[in-house]
Scaffold this active site. Structure first.
Site, PDB file in Angstrom:
ATOM      1  N   ASP A 163       1.005  -1.272   0.258  1.00  0.00           N
ATOM      2  CA  ASP A 163       0.194  -0.120  -0.546  1.00  0.00           C
ATOM      3  C   ASP A 163       0.865   1.495   0.395  1.00  0.00           C
ATOM      4  OD1 ASP A 163      -2.533   1.645   0.457  1.00  0.00           O
ATOM      5  OD2 ASP A 163      -3.247  -0.058   1.562  1.00  0.00           O
ATOM      6  N   GLU A 196      -1.051   2.600  -5.088  1.00  0.00           N
ATOM      7  CA  GLU A 196      -0.814   3.591  -4.951  1.00  0.00           C
ATOM      8  C   GLU A 196      -2.163   4.358  -5.499  1.00  0.00           C
ATOM      9  OE1 GLU A 196      -1.019   4.500  -8.093  1.00  0.00           O
ATOM     10  OE2 GLU A 196       0.638   5.543  -7.726  1.00  0.00           O
ATOM     11  N   TRP A 197      -2.617   3.509  -5.608  1.00  0.00           N
ATOM     12  CA  TRP A 197      -4.304   4.192  -6.106  1.00  0.00           C
ATOM     13  C   TRP A 197      -4.464   4.773  -7.563  1.00  0.00           C
ATOM     14  CZ3 TRP A 197      -2.990   6.646  -1.234  1.00  0.00           C
ATOM     15  CH2 TRP A 197      -2.716   5.506  -0.890  1.00  0.00           C
ATOM     16  N   GLY A 198      -3.438   4.505  -7.763  1.00  0.00           N
ATOM     17  CA  GLY A 198      -3.090   5.343  -9.419  1.00  0.00           C
ATOM     18  C   GLY A 198      -3.251   7.400  -9.473  1.00  0.00           C
ATOM     19  N   ASP A 218     -10.663   3.069  -3.920  1.00  0.00           N
ATOM     20  CA  ASP A 218     -10.630   2.016  -3.483  1.00  0.00           C
ATOM     21  C   ASP A 218     -12.684   2.256  -3.786  1.00  0.00           C
ATOM     22  OD1 ASP A 218      -8.516   2.009  -1.780  1.00  0.00           O
ATOM     23  OD2 ASP A 218      -9.511   2.498   0.049  1.00  0.00           O
TER      24      ASP A 218
HETATM   25  C1  GLA Z   1      -6.306   1.244   1.589  1.00  0.00           C
HETATM   26  C2  GLA Z   1      -5.955  -0.291   0.776  1.00  0.00           C
HETATM   27  C3  GLA Z   1      -7.492  -1.255   0.382  1.00  0.00           C
HETATM   28  C4  GLA Z   1      -7.161  -1.550   1.597  1.00  0.00           C
HETATM   29  C5  GLA Z   1      -6.752  -1.034   2.713  1.00  0.00           C
HETATM   30  C6  GLA Z   1      -6.454  -1.620   4.559  1.00  0.00           C
HETATM   31  O1  GLA Z   1      -7.181   1.820   1.452  1.00  0.00           O
HETATM   32  O2  GLA Z   1      -6.595   0.926  -1.090  1.00  0.00           O
HETATM   33  O3  GLA Z   1      -7.618  -1.410  -0.375  1.00  0.00           O
HETATM   34  O4  GLA Z   1      -6.161  -2.644   1.699  1.00  0.00           O
HETATM   35  O5  GLA Z   1      -6.153   0.580   2.881  1.00  0.00           O
HETATM   36  O6  GLA Z   1      -5.984   0.042   4.968  1.00  0.00           O
END
Ligand code: GLA
Length: 404
Positions: A163, A196-198, A218
Site C-alpha cells: 500500500d 498506490e490507487w493510480g 478504493d
Molecule cells: C487502502 C487500500 C485498501 C486496503 C486498505 C487497508 O485503502 O486501498 O485496499 O488495503 O488501505 O487499510
C-alpha cells in the site's frame, strides 16, 4: 579506389547518423519498459482478500475458515488460489526490527498459517505498505524492505499487496522498486501487487516493478456513488479504466480493485455486471465477500467458468468500451481463439435493447459468427452482422462472438 573509399566513408557516416538519431529517439521517448521478469501472474491473479468484508477484523481462525470454504464451495477449483490477509495483521516491530504479527489474533504465527493454506492447495498472501505506516497505522515497510521480504519468504508468502499510506515525500516508483528488489532477493516467487490507487499513474512505470497495480481509489459496495474519489462505485471505476487497456498484459495488469460481489450493497443483476466487466477488463479477481456463508446465487456468479475464461484468456488483452450511446454501452475483448467476448451494458434505470454490430468489434459486416450467452450457458446460433439483446437496468448480457 579513392572514390570507393569516399563512398564507403559516406555510407558509414550515414549509418552512424541513422544510429545516432535512433538512439536520440529512444532517449527522448524514454527507454521502453521491460516487464517485471518474475514469471508470475501470466493471467490475472485470482483469490480472496479480507479487506472489503472484514477490514481490521482478521485472525488466523478467519483465514483458516475462509481457506476451507474456498475449497468446499469450488472457488479453488474455479481458479481462486491466493488467500490474502490485508491490513491489521501486524502490531509492532521487535528489538531487531522484525515485524510482529498480532499475537492474540494469530497465536500460531504466520508460518503455521501459511502451511495451513498451502496444505489446502492454496497460496498465501499478506499486506504491507511502502511508507512508515499502513493505512490503519500499523508498521509499514519503509527502511525494512529487505528484512520484511526475507521474513515473508520464510513464512511461505506467495503474494504481497503493498500500500501507499504514510509515504511523506517518497517517490512511488523508487519506493516500490526497493520492495521489488527485496522480493527478488528473498529467493521465493512472490506476486507483487502495487496499491498506490493510480495516484502517480503506475500504468506508465509499474510494468517493470509489479505484477499488478491499483488504477483507482478504493471501491465501495455500490453500483454508482457519483464520486470521483473516496468510495467509487462500479461505474466510476469503469470510466477510469477506459483508456488504460494498452498498459495491461501477461504479468502486468491494471487493477480496478477487489470484488464486492456478495457483500450485500448491490443486486444480483448488478453483481453479475460487476463481475462480467472485471473479467472483460482482464482484472485481477480477488473475491472480497464471506465465502463461508455465500448463497448459491453469489457462488454461481463467482464461479461462472465461462466468464472466468474471458478474464483468464492467455492473450491477456484488456477489453475496452467500443460503443457508448448515453447509458447504453458495448465492451469487447479480443480472445486468443479469434473470438470476441462482448458485454452489453445498460447503465440506465430502464431495461433497454442494446445492439453490437460486427463492425464495432473489428469484424466485417457480412461475417457469420457463432454467438454464445455466457450467463445462460446457451448457444444462440449462427448470426450475421449484429446481435442485439434486451438488457435489464444496471445489467449486462455477456456473449462470445466467434467467426465460423
Ligand atoms: C487502502 C487500500 C485498501 C486496503 C486498505 C487497508 O485503502 O486501498 O485496499 O488495503 O488501505 O487499510
Amino acid at each position: 579506389m579513392q572514390r570507393q573509399f569516399n563512398n564507403r566513408r559516406t555510407l558509414m557516416d550515414h549509418a552512424r547518423c541513422v544510429l545516432g538519431v535512433a538512439a536520440l529517439m529512444v532517449f527522448a521517448a524514454g527507454a521502453p519498459l521491460r516487464a517485471l521478469d518474475n514469471g508470475l501472474a501470466r493471467t490475472p491473479p485470482m483469490g480472496w482478500n479480507s479487506w472489503n468484508k472484514f477490514a481490521c477484523d482478521v485472525s488466523e481462525s478467519l483465514i483458516k475458515e475462509m481457506a476451507d470454504a474456498i475449497v468446499r464451495t469450488g472457488m479453488r477449483d474455479a481458479g481462486y488460489h491466493y488467500v490474502v490477509i490485508d491490513d491489521c495483521w501486524q502490531v509492532s516491530r521487535d528489538a531487531n526490527g522484525n515485524i510482529v504479527p498480532d499475537p492474540q489474533r494469530f497465536p500460531s504465527g504466520m508460518k503455521a498459517l501459511g502451511d495451513y493454506v498451502h496444505a489446502k492447495g492454496l497460496k498465501f498472501g499478506i499486506y504491507s505498505d511502502a511508507g512508515t505506516g499502513t493505512c490503519q497505522n500499523r508498521p509499514g515497510s519503509r527502511g525494512y524492505e529487505f528484512q520484511d521480504a526475507r521474513q515473508y519468504a520464510a513464512w511461505g508468502v506467495d503474494y504481497l499487496k503493498y500500500d501507499w499510506c504514510n509515504h511523506s515525500t517518497q517517490d512511488s516508483a523508487a519506493s516500490y522498486s526497493i520492495m521489488r528488489d527485496a522480493l527478488a532477493k528473498s529467493g521465493r516467487p512472490i506476486v507483487f501487487s502495487l496499491c498506490e490507487w493510480g495516484s502517480t499513474k503506475p500504468w506508465l512505470w509499474a510494468k517493470e516493478v509489479g505484477n499488478l497495480w491499483r488504477s483507482t481509489d478504493d471501491i465501495t459496495d455500490k453500483w454508482d456513488t457519483g464520486k470521483k474519489s473516496d468510495g467509487l462505485g462500479v461505474v466510476q471505476i469503469l470510466d477510469i479504466l477506459d483508456g488504460l487497456e494498452s498498459y495491461a498484459g501477461p504479468g502486468h495488469w491494471n487493477d480496478p480493485d477487489m470484488l464486492e460481489v456478495g457483500n450485500g450493497g448491490m443486486t444480483a443483476t448488478e453483481y453479475r455486471a460487476h463481475f462480467s466487466l472485471w473479467c472483460l477488463m482482464a482484472a485481477p479477481l480477488m473475491a472480497g465477500n464471506d465465502i463461508r456463508s455465500m448463497n448459491d446465487e453469489i457462488r454461481d456468479i463467482l464461479t461462472n467458468r465461462e466468464v472466468i475464461a474471458v478474464d483468464q484468456d492467455p492473450l491477456g488483452i484488456q477489453g475496452r468500451r467500443v460503443k457508448r450511446d448515453g447509458d447504453l454501452e458495448v465492451w469487447a475483448k479480443q480472445m486468443s481463439d479469434g473470438s470476441r467476448a462482448v458485454a452489453l451494458l445498460n447503465r440506465g434505470a430502464q431495461g433497454k435493447t442494446i445492439q453490437v454490430s460486427w463492425t464495432d468489434i473489428g469484424y466485417p459486416a457480412q461475417l457469420g459468427a457463432g454467438v454464445r450467452d455466457l450467463w445462460e450457458h446457451k448457444d444462440l446460433g449462427h448470426l450475421k452482422g449484429s446481435y442485439s439483446a434486451s438488457v435489464p437496468s444496471h445489467g449486462v448480457v455477456m456473449v462470445t462472438i466467434k467467426p465460423e
